[in-house]
Design a protein around this motif. Structure first.
Motif, PDB file in Angstrom:
ATOM      1  N   PHE A  51     -24.219  -5.561 -42.029  1.00 10.57           N
ATOM      2  CA  PHE A  51     -23.055  -6.415 -41.781  1.00 10.57           C
ATOM      3  C   PHE A  51     -21.869  -5.618 -41.273  1.00 10.57           C
ATOM      4  CE2 PHE A  51     -25.554  -9.071 -44.644  1.00 10.57           C
ATOM      5  CZ  PHE A  51     -25.501 -10.286 -43.970  1.00 10.57           C
ATOM      6  N   TYR A  52     -21.805  -4.342 -41.621  1.00 10.91           N
ATOM      7  CA  TYR A  52     -20.727  -3.501 -41.103  1.00 10.91           C
ATOM      8  C   TYR A  52     -20.816  -3.387 -39.586  1.00 10.91           C
ATOM      9  CZ  TYR A  52     -17.628   0.536 -40.610  1.00 10.91           C
ATOM     10  OH  TYR A  52     -16.607   1.378 -40.240  1.00 10.91           O
ATOM     11  N   TYR A  53     -22.037  -3.462 -39.059  1.00  9.85           N
ATOM     12  CA  TYR A  53     -22.234  -3.415 -37.605  1.00  9.85           C
ATOM     13  C   TYR A  53     -21.490  -4.573 -36.933  1.00  9.85           C
ATOM     14  CZ  TYR A  53     -24.737  -3.050 -33.131  1.00  9.85           C
ATOM     15  OH  TYR A  53     -25.055  -2.907 -31.807  1.00  9.85           O
ATOM     16  N   PHE A  54     -21.390  -5.708 -37.619  1.00  8.61           N
ATOM     17  CA  PHE A  54     -20.701  -6.884 -37.071  1.00  8.61           C
ATOM     18  C   PHE A  54     -19.265  -7.003 -37.585  1.00  8.61           C
ATOM     19  CE2 PHE A  54     -25.234  -7.852 -37.057  1.00  8.61           C
ATOM     20  CZ  PHE A  54     -25.418  -8.234 -35.739  1.00  8.61           C
ATOM     21  N   GLY A  55     -18.802  -5.964 -38.278  1.00  8.74           N
ATOM     22  CA  GLY A  55     -17.421  -5.954 -38.739  1.00  8.74           C
ATOM     23  C   GLY A  55     -17.180  -6.701 -40.031  1.00  8.74           C
ATOM     24  N   VAL A  56     -18.234  -6.973 -40.801  1.00  6.25           N
ATOM     25  CA  VAL A  56     -18.101  -7.734 -42.042  1.00  6.25           C
ATOM     26  C   VAL A  56     -18.321  -6.799 -43.225  1.00  6.25           C
ATOM     27  CG1 VAL A  56     -19.005  -9.657 -43.415  1.00  6.25           C
ATOM     28  CG2 VAL A  56     -18.917  -9.836 -40.923  1.00  6.25           C
ATOM     29  N   ASP A  57     -17.428  -6.870 -44.194  1.00  7.22           N
ATOM     30  CA  ASP A  57     -17.594  -6.109 -45.428  1.00  7.22           C
ATOM     31  C   ASP A  57     -18.506  -6.914 -46.343  1.00  7.22           C
ATOM     32  OD1 ASP A  57     -17.454  -4.693 -47.744  1.00  7.22           O
ATOM     33  OD2 ASP A  57     -15.268  -4.644 -47.878  1.00  7.22           O
ATOM     34  N   GLY A 281     -17.497  -4.158 -30.623  1.00  7.30           N
ATOM     35  CA  GLY A 281     -16.133  -3.877 -30.205  1.00  7.30           C
ATOM     36  C   GLY A 281     -15.433  -5.041 -29.552  1.00  7.30           C
ATOM     37  N   ASN A 282     -16.128  -6.152 -29.350  1.00  6.56           N
ATOM     38  CA  ASN A 282     -15.508  -7.315 -28.715  1.00  6.56           C
ATOM     39  C   ASN A 282     -16.058  -8.591 -29.366  1.00  6.56           C
ATOM     40  OD1 ASN A 282     -14.143  -9.046 -27.020  1.00  6.56           O
ATOM     41  ND2 ASN A 282     -15.691  -8.931 -25.397  1.00  6.56           N
ATOM     42  N   GLY A 283     -15.279  -9.170 -30.228  1.00 10.61           N
ATOM     43  CA  GLY A 283     -15.713 -10.375 -30.909  1.00 10.61           C
ATOM     44  C   GLY A 283     -15.648 -10.196 -32.416  1.00 10.61           C
ATOM     45  N   ALA A 284     -15.534 -11.298 -33.115  1.00  8.26           N
ATOM     46  CA  ALA A 284     -15.414 -11.253 -34.562  1.00  8.26           C
ATOM     47  C   ALA A 284     -16.491 -12.118 -35.197  1.00  8.26           C
ATOM     48  CB  ALA A 284     -14.029 -11.734 -35.006  1.00  8.26           C
ATOM     49  N   ALA A 285     -17.079 -11.617 -36.267  1.00 12.10           N
ATOM     50  CA  ALA A 285     -18.015 -12.428 -37.036  1.00 12.10           C
ATOM     51  C   ALA A 285     -17.226 -13.432 -37.868  1.00 12.10           C
ATOM     52  CB  ALA A 285     -18.863 -11.542 -37.931  1.00 12.10           C
ATOM     53  N   ILE A 286     -17.847 -14.564 -38.135  1.00 11.66           N
ATOM     54  CA  ILE A 286     -17.199 -15.653 -38.876  1.00 11.66           C
ATOM     55  C   ILE A 286     -17.971 -15.876 -40.165  1.00 11.66           C
ATOM     56  CG2 ILE A 286     -16.603 -18.112 -38.836  1.00 11.66           C
ATOM     57  CD1 ILE A 286     -16.413 -17.812 -35.752  1.00 11.66           C
ATOM     58  N   VAL A 287     -17.257 -15.879 -41.273  1.00 10.62           N
ATOM     59  CA  VAL A 287     -17.861 -16.103 -42.591  1.00 10.62           C
ATOM     60  C   VAL A 287     -17.331 -17.419 -43.135  1.00 10.62           C
ATOM     61  CG1 VAL A 287     -18.134 -15.213 -44.928  1.00 10.62           C
ATOM     62  CG2 VAL A 287     -18.034 -13.621 -43.000  1.00 10.62           C
ATOM     63  N   LEU A 288     -18.267 -18.338 -43.414  1.00 15.82           N
ATOM     64  CA  LEU A 288     -17.906 -19.636 -43.979  1.00 15.82           C
ATOM     65  C   LEU A 288     -18.514 -19.768 -45.367  1.00 15.82           C
ATOM     66  CD1 LEU A 288     -18.482 -22.066 -40.953  1.00 15.82           C
ATOM     67  CD2 LEU A 288     -16.313 -21.141 -41.783  1.00 15.82           C
ATOM     68  N   PRO A 289     -17.758 -20.248 -46.332  1.00 13.82           N
ATOM     69  CA  PRO A 289     -18.340 -20.476 -47.655  1.00 13.82           C
ATOM     70  C   PRO A 289     -19.369 -21.594 -47.591  1.00 13.82           C
ATOM     71  CG  PRO A 289     -16.110 -21.365 -47.551  1.00 13.82           C
ATOM     72  CD  PRO A 289     -16.323 -20.604 -46.278  1.00 13.82           C
ATOM     73  N   ALA A 290     -20.408 -21.485 -48.406  1.00 16.15           N
ATOM     74  CA  ALA A 290     -21.453 -22.518 -48.417  1.00 16.15           C
ATOM     75  C   ALA A 290     -20.915 -23.849 -48.905  1.00 16.15           C
ATOM     76  CB  ALA A 290     -22.619 -22.063 -49.288  1.00 16.15           C
ATOM     77  N   SER A 291     -19.849 -23.830 -49.687  1.00 13.90           N
ATOM     78  CA  SER A 291     -19.229 -25.071 -50.184  1.00 13.90           C
ATOM     79  C   SER A 291     -17.766 -25.068 -49.772  1.00 13.90           C
ATOM     80  CB  SER A 291     -19.370 -25.167 -51.701  1.00 13.90           C
ATOM     81  OG  SER A 291     -20.722 -25.143 -52.101  1.00 13.90           O
ATOM     82  N   PRO A 292     -17.497 -25.290 -48.481  1.00 14.85           N
ATOM     83  CA  PRO A 292     -16.116 -25.243 -48.002  1.00 14.85           C
ATOM     84  C   PRO A 292     -15.360 -26.501 -48.420  1.00 14.85           C
ATOM     85  CG  PRO A 292     -17.548 -25.945 -46.234  1.00 14.85           C
ATOM     86  CD  PRO A 292     -18.434 -25.654 -47.412  1.00 14.85           C
ATOM     87  N   PRO A 293     -14.054 -26.472 -48.313  1.00 17.84           N
ATOM     88  CA  PRO A 293     -13.284 -27.697 -48.579  1.00 17.84           C
ATOM     89  C   PRO A 293     -13.593 -28.743 -47.505  1.00 17.84           C
ATOM     90  CG  PRO A 293     -11.867 -25.974 -47.698  1.00 17.84           C
ATOM     91  CD  PRO A 293     -13.183 -25.334 -47.998  1.00 17.84           C
ATOM     92  N   GLY A 294     -13.923 -29.923 -47.940  1.00 17.58           N
ATOM     93  CA  GLY A 294     -14.267 -30.989 -47.003  1.00 17.58           C
ATOM     94  C   GLY A 294     -15.729 -30.948 -46.618  1.00 17.58           C
ATOM     95  N   ALA A 295     -16.181 -32.004 -45.974  1.00 17.87           N
ATOM     96  CA  ALA A 295     -17.583 -32.105 -45.553  1.00 17.87           C
ATOM     97  C   ALA A 295     -17.832 -31.222 -44.337  1.00 17.87           C
ATOM     98  CB  ALA A 295     -17.918 -33.562 -45.234  1.00 17.87           C
TER      99      ALA A 295
END
Length: 311
Positions: A51-57, A281-295
């Protein structure tokens, strides 16, 4: 006048003390616990570097122990097969040698040459702790060098010890049990630490290789369309947000749609996604919680299956 007991052993064994040390280690750390710790350490490094490869801790994703251990399955096939084949080759090769060769005592210069090479290999591995050189910077080179050097020197010491003992009188007392236990304790510690070092190096290399392979397949990977009740604020140029014009009276749960994302994985209680245009080096990974607020709803599509331009 006292006489030494006739049944007293004077030969000793190279494995004197091994049973005692192994039993002591087993009482403190069970073999299965030690193996699980080694696999967990391997999995932790694999997950972190992937995950560090994609910039995520990865520590923010809170992976479970099961997810760490499952990561080891992907990478252990090759080293286990290689180690197994090498051990079989050594055992079968030694057995296949003629008796005249196996029973012949090596010349002194051969032992001297092996000693020099073993010390050189050992020092090469230990030097990696202090300085990085072309000789110790390869994958797992340093810990493997330490293991090979230590075992080679141990074999030479055992051979020398047996030769000297054969020259002593039969009344000579056997080797001290404390010395044998200390020797095996040191061997256990050095080889055990080296195994963890190997697990760290190899897991990092595998993780980076897998991440690079996955990133190269982004243009042809399946895509995911996210429908969300609330605005997720994924306002990047490589993620297209569409506001869905739904009739409030229809009671639709989804008011926003996001295109251009590729699912990486689900780990812990999070989904990890990256834009299809992501590059190192170009772009960001996106992390979404499995139970986010709202549907929220995920719609998976093949790379060539373009979704409708409207909700």
């Amino acid at each position: 006048m006292s006489h030494p007991p006739a049944e007293q052993s004077t030969t000793g064994s190279a494995f004197d003390g091994f049973t005692q040390v192994a039993k002591s280690v087993g009482q403190v750390v069970a073999p299965t616990t030690l193996l699980t710790a080694l696999l967990f350490f391997f999995g932790w490094n694999h997950v972190y570097r992937f995950f560090y490869y994609f910039g995520v801790d990865s520590t923010t994703l809170d992976p479970s122990i099961r997810e760490y251990l499952m990561r080891t399955v992907d990478a252990l096939f090759v080293p286990l097969i290689v180690v197994g084949l090498l051990c079989m080759a050594v055992l079968w090769g030694y057995t296949a040698l003629p008796n005249s060769v196996r029973e012949r005592r090596p010349a002194w210069w051969i032992n001297a040459l092996i000693t020099v090479l073993a010390v050189a290999v050992l020092l090469n591995g230990v030097s990696r702790v202090f300085v990085v050189t072309a000789l110790n910077d390869g994958l797992c080179v340093a810990p493997v060098s330490i293991i090979i050097g230590v075992l080679a020197l141990w074999a030479l010491i055992v051979q020398r010890r047996n030769r000297l003992r054969g020259q002593l009188p039969e009344t000579t007392p056997p080797r001290s049990q404390a010395a044998a236990v200390t020797e095996w304790a040191i061997l256990f510690a050095v080889i055990g630490i080296s195994l963890f070092w190997i697990a760290a190096d190899y897991s990092i290399a595998v993780a980076q290789s897998r991440a690079s392979e996955w990133a190269a397949q982004l243009p042809t990977s399946s895509q995911v369309v996210i429908y969300s009740e609330k605005d997720l604020h994924l306002s990047r140029s490589d993620v297209q947000k569409t506001r869905c014009d739904t009739d409030p009276a229809a009671g639709s749960a989804y008011r926003f749609r996001y295109d251009g994302l590729v699912p990486l994985t689900r780990i812990g209680d999070h989904y990890v996604l990256v834009p299809r245009t992501w590059t190192p080096g170009n772009g960001a990974a996106i992390v979404l919680p499995a139970s986010p607020p709202g549907a929220i709803r995920f719609e998976f599509r093949l790379a060539g299956d373009s979704p409708s331009s409207t909700c």
